[in-house]
Design a protein around this motif. Sequence first.
Motif, PDB file in Angstrom:
ATOM      1  N   LEU A 150       5.154  12.061   8.839  1.00 22.22           N
ATOM      2  CA  LEU A 150       5.259  10.616   8.132  1.00 22.22           C
ATOM      3  C   LEU A 150       3.989  10.305   7.700  1.00 22.22           C
ATOM      4  CD1 LEU A 150       3.637   8.607  10.466  1.00 22.22           C
ATOM      5  CD2 LEU A 150       6.072   8.592  11.404  1.00 22.22           C
ATOM      6  N   SER A 151       2.788  11.416   7.635  1.00 26.98           N
ATOM      7  CA  SER A 151       1.635  11.064   6.892  1.00 26.98           C
ATOM      8  C   SER A 151       1.489  10.969   5.612  1.00 26.98           C
ATOM      9  CB  SER A 151       0.591  11.994   7.735  1.00 26.98           C
ATOM     10  OG  SER A 151       0.524  12.001   8.880  1.00 26.98           O
ATOM     11  N   TYR A 152       2.034   9.698   5.169  1.00 32.91           N
ATOM     12  CA  TYR A 152       1.917   9.386   3.667  1.00 32.91           C
ATOM     13  C   TYR A 152       0.515   8.959   3.607  1.00 32.91           C
ATOM     14  CZ  TYR A 152       7.015   9.338   4.109  1.00 32.91           C
ATOM     15  OH  TYR A 152       8.411   9.606   4.440  1.00 32.91           O
ATOM     16  N   GLU A 153      -0.053   9.018   2.116  1.00 30.80           N
ATOM     17  CA  GLU A 153      -1.446   8.683   1.748  1.00 30.80           C
ATOM     18  C   GLU A 153      -1.773   7.429   2.281  1.00 30.80           C
ATOM     19  OE1 GLU A 153      -2.134   9.001  -2.220  1.00 30.80           O
ATOM     20  OE2 GLU A 153      -0.592   7.522  -2.627  1.00 30.80           O
ATOM     21  N   LEU A 154      -0.994   6.123   2.660  1.00 33.90           N
ATOM     22  CA  LEU A 154      -1.210   5.187   3.033  1.00 33.90           C
ATOM     23  C   LEU A 154      -1.284   5.205   4.454  1.00 33.90           C
ATOM     24  CD1 LEU A 154      -1.584   2.093   2.829  1.00 33.90           C
ATOM     25  CD2 LEU A 154       0.947   1.688   2.735  1.00 33.90           C
ATOM     26  N   ASP A 155      -0.415   6.154   5.503  1.00 35.03           N
ATOM     27  CA  ASP A 155      -0.768   6.260   6.627  1.00 35.03           C
ATOM     28  C   ASP A 155      -2.182   6.649   6.997  1.00 35.03           C
ATOM     29  OD1 ASP A 155       1.865   5.698   8.192  1.00 35.03           O
ATOM     30  OD2 ASP A 155       2.425   7.039   6.340  1.00 35.03           O
ATOM     31  N   ASP A 199     -14.410   3.324   0.483  1.00 31.75           N
ATOM     32  CA  ASP A 199     -13.943   4.249  -0.652  1.00 31.75           C
ATOM     33  C   ASP A 199     -12.661   4.800  -0.568  1.00 31.75           C
ATOM     34  OD1 ASP A 199     -14.648   5.066  -3.427  1.00 31.75           O
ATOM     35  OD2 ASP A 199     -14.495   6.880  -2.632  1.00 31.75           O
ATOM     36  N   ARG A 200     -12.554   5.531   0.543  1.00 33.64           N
ATOM     37  CA  ARG A 200     -11.488   6.467   0.838  1.00 33.64           C
ATOM     38  C   ARG A 200     -10.214   5.399   1.096  1.00 33.64           C
ATOM     39  NH1 ARG A 200     -15.863   9.537   1.883  1.00 33.64           N
ATOM     40  NH2 ARG A 200     -15.435  11.822   1.663  1.00 33.64           N
ATOM     41  N   CYS A 201     -10.318   4.529   1.584  1.00 30.41           N
ATOM     42  CA  CYS A 201      -9.115   3.573   1.957  1.00 30.41           C
ATOM     43  C   CYS A 201      -8.704   2.536   0.877  1.00 30.41           C
ATOM     44  CB  CYS A 201      -9.576   2.835   3.273  1.00 30.41           C
ATOM     45  SG  CYS A 201      -9.451   3.945   4.572  1.00 30.41           S
ATOM     46  N   THR A 202      -9.392   2.464  -0.361  1.00 26.08           N
ATOM     47  CA  THR A 202      -9.028   1.849  -1.502  1.00 26.08           C
ATOM     48  C   THR A 202      -8.204   2.742  -2.524  1.00 26.08           C
ATOM     49  OG1 THR A 202     -10.894   0.563  -1.197  1.00 26.08           O
ATOM     50  CG2 THR A 202     -10.030   0.314  -3.306  1.00 26.08           C
ATOM     51  N   ASP A 205      -6.982   2.523  -9.375  1.00 23.96           N
ATOM     52  CA  ASP A 205      -6.063   2.854 -10.892  1.00 23.96           C
ATOM     53  C   ASP A 205      -6.678   4.054 -11.549  1.00 23.96           C
ATOM     54  OD1 ASP A 205      -8.563   1.983 -12.297  1.00 23.96           O
ATOM     55  OD2 ASP A 205      -7.828  -0.021 -12.341  1.00 23.96           O
ATOM     56  N   ALA A 206      -6.320   4.292 -12.779  1.00 19.30           N
ATOM     57  CA  ALA A 206      -6.626   5.309 -13.545  1.00 19.30           C
ATOM     58  C   ALA A 206      -8.213   5.310 -14.182  1.00 19.30           C
ATOM     59  CB  ALA A 206      -5.814   5.586 -15.006  1.00 19.30           C
ATOM     60  N   GLY A 207      -8.436   4.178 -14.136  1.00 17.66           N
ATOM     61  CA  GLY A 207      -9.924   3.913 -14.417  1.00 17.66           C
ATOM     62  C   GLY A 207     -11.001   3.887 -13.311  1.00 17.66           C
ATOM     63  N   GLY A 208     -10.399   4.153 -11.932  1.00 18.08           N
ATOM     64  CA  GLY A 208     -11.425   4.494 -10.768  1.00 18.08           C
ATOM     65  C   GLY A 208     -11.619   3.252 -10.106  1.00 18.08           C
ATOM     66  N   ASN A 209     -10.932   2.019 -10.564  1.00 13.76           N
ATOM     67  CA  ASN A 209     -11.220   0.695 -10.049  1.00 13.76           C
ATOM     68  C   ASN A 209     -10.026   0.195  -9.063  1.00 13.76           C
ATOM     69  OD1 ASN A 209     -13.509   0.025 -11.756  1.00 13.76           O
ATOM     70  ND2 ASN A 209     -11.789  -0.197 -13.379  1.00 13.76           N
ATOM     71  N   PRO A 210     -10.349  -0.691  -7.918  1.00 14.14           N
ATOM     72  CA  PRO A 210      -9.261  -0.804  -7.070  1.00 14.14           C
ATOM     73  C   PRO A 210      -7.942  -1.319  -7.938  1.00 14.14           C
ATOM     74  CG  PRO A 210     -11.479  -1.620  -6.388  1.00 14.14           C
ATOM     75  CD  PRO A 210     -11.589  -1.256  -7.849  1.00 14.14           C
ATOM     76  N   ALA A 211      -6.814  -0.553  -7.444  1.00 13.31           N
ATOM     77  CA  ALA A 211      -5.818  -1.068  -8.125  1.00 13.31           C
ATOM     78  C   ALA A 211      -5.085  -2.354  -7.704  1.00 13.31           C
ATOM     79  CB  ALA A 211      -4.850   0.010  -8.105  1.00 13.31           C
ATOM     80  N   ASP A 212      -4.133  -3.048  -8.547  1.00 18.86           N
ATOM     81  CA  ASP A 212      -3.500  -4.188  -8.175  1.00 18.86           C
ATOM     82  C   ASP A 212      -2.108  -3.708  -7.644  1.00 18.86           C
ATOM     83  OD1 ASP A 212      -2.273  -6.345  -7.976  1.00 18.86           O
ATOM     84  OD2 ASP A 212      -1.737  -6.951  -9.760  1.00 18.86           O
ATOM     85  N   ASP A 213      -2.218  -2.968  -6.339  1.00 17.95           N
ATOM     86  CA  ASP A 213      -1.206  -2.346  -5.886  1.00 17.95           C
ATOM     87  C   ASP A 213      -0.930  -2.733  -4.544  1.00 17.95           C
ATOM     88  OD1 ASP A 213      -0.519   0.994  -6.174  1.00 17.95           O
ATOM     89  OD2 ASP A 213      -0.419   0.152  -4.240  1.00 17.95           O
ATOM     90  N   LYS A 215      -0.164  -1.026  -1.779  1.00 14.44           N
ATOM     91  CA  LYS A 215      -0.788  -0.221  -0.945  1.00 14.44           C
ATOM     92  C   LYS A 215      -1.999  -1.236  -0.401  1.00 14.44           C
ATOM     93  CE  LYS A 215       1.237   4.150  -1.678  1.00 14.44           C
ATOM     94  NZ  LYS A 215       1.233   5.679  -2.036  1.00 14.44           N
ATOM     95  N   ASN A 216      -2.875  -1.450  -1.372  1.00 18.67           N
ATOM     96  CA  ASN A 216      -4.135  -1.985  -1.190  1.00 18.67           C
ATOM     97  C   ASN A 216      -3.907  -3.546  -0.197  1.00 18.67           C
ATOM     98  OD1 ASN A 216      -5.942  -0.281  -2.217  1.00 18.67           O
ATOM     99  ND2 ASN A 216      -5.754  -1.271  -4.042  1.00 18.67           N
ATOM    100  N   ASP A 217      -2.927  -4.241  -0.667  1.00 19.71           N
ATOM    101  CA  ASP A 217      -2.579  -5.370   0.041  1.00 19.71           C
ATOM    102  C   ASP A 217      -1.962  -5.071   1.395  1.00 19.71           C
ATOM    103  OD1 ASP A 217      -2.620  -6.798  -2.506  1.00 19.71           O
ATOM    104  OD2 ASP A 217      -0.550  -6.501  -2.834  1.00 19.71           O
TER     105      ASP A 217
END
Length: 239
Positions: A150-155, A199-202, A205-213, A215-217
């Motif tokens: 169950l180790s998805y990238e969010l986990d 950095d690894r836990c953020t 988006d495609a531009g390398g900025n924190p995504a409005d996602d 997962k970040n929430d």
Amino acid sequence: MSNPKYVIVGSEVDQAEYFLHPDGSIDRQKGQDGTALNVEYIGQLMVDLSKRGPGNVTVAELETFEDQVRHALMVQDFALHSGGAELSDDERAAILENCEVRIEFETRMRGDRGSDRNRRILVVPSDETLEITDTLLKSQGSANGFRPPLSYELDRALMLASMQDDMLQMVREFAAAERDMSAEMQQKLEDHIKASIADRCTFKDAGGNPADDVKNDIMKSPLRSFYRSVGIYATNMCR
């Protein structure tokens, strides 16, 4: 479709295909008021039902919840591991359309003298859905460490963030034992670890900025992370 290998699990938080609206309708459009039907929703529903107990949930409500959970599921294809042909989108949709969801309550009857009677339900997956991973791991033999299925990238990000204090403590223990490490170097190393973990836990988006996602929430909300975890375990996503 000839004897395909697949599992039916809860949709990951960013993979919901259906949304629940305040009027009770379910469709594929989130709109302004849609709630994503995914593992987080399943987990939150389970927490709520556990609080209410079976005596406070009507049959009609239960049927409604079961339909909502069915729309929160997805088909995970095991063709890559089994060597079979991949399922088409239509085949996945047909599988979910014919999927029956049943919600059951475990029970606890309090005894007068502390001898409680508990009913636990062990759900055994169908149709060899555990066999593929079992066979794969047996073929790999011994190894140090193990990443659960169950180790998805969010986990991974959630676990990494939760281990920051342990990592910093390791640095401090090393610094205390090594006379050559200055306080300045120790601080630089600690700052580097904090920045690297952040950095690894953020999710970006495609531009390398924190995504409005979503997962970040969830990274910022232990409660939402808890609901998601409950939903994952409830739908056997570790298969």
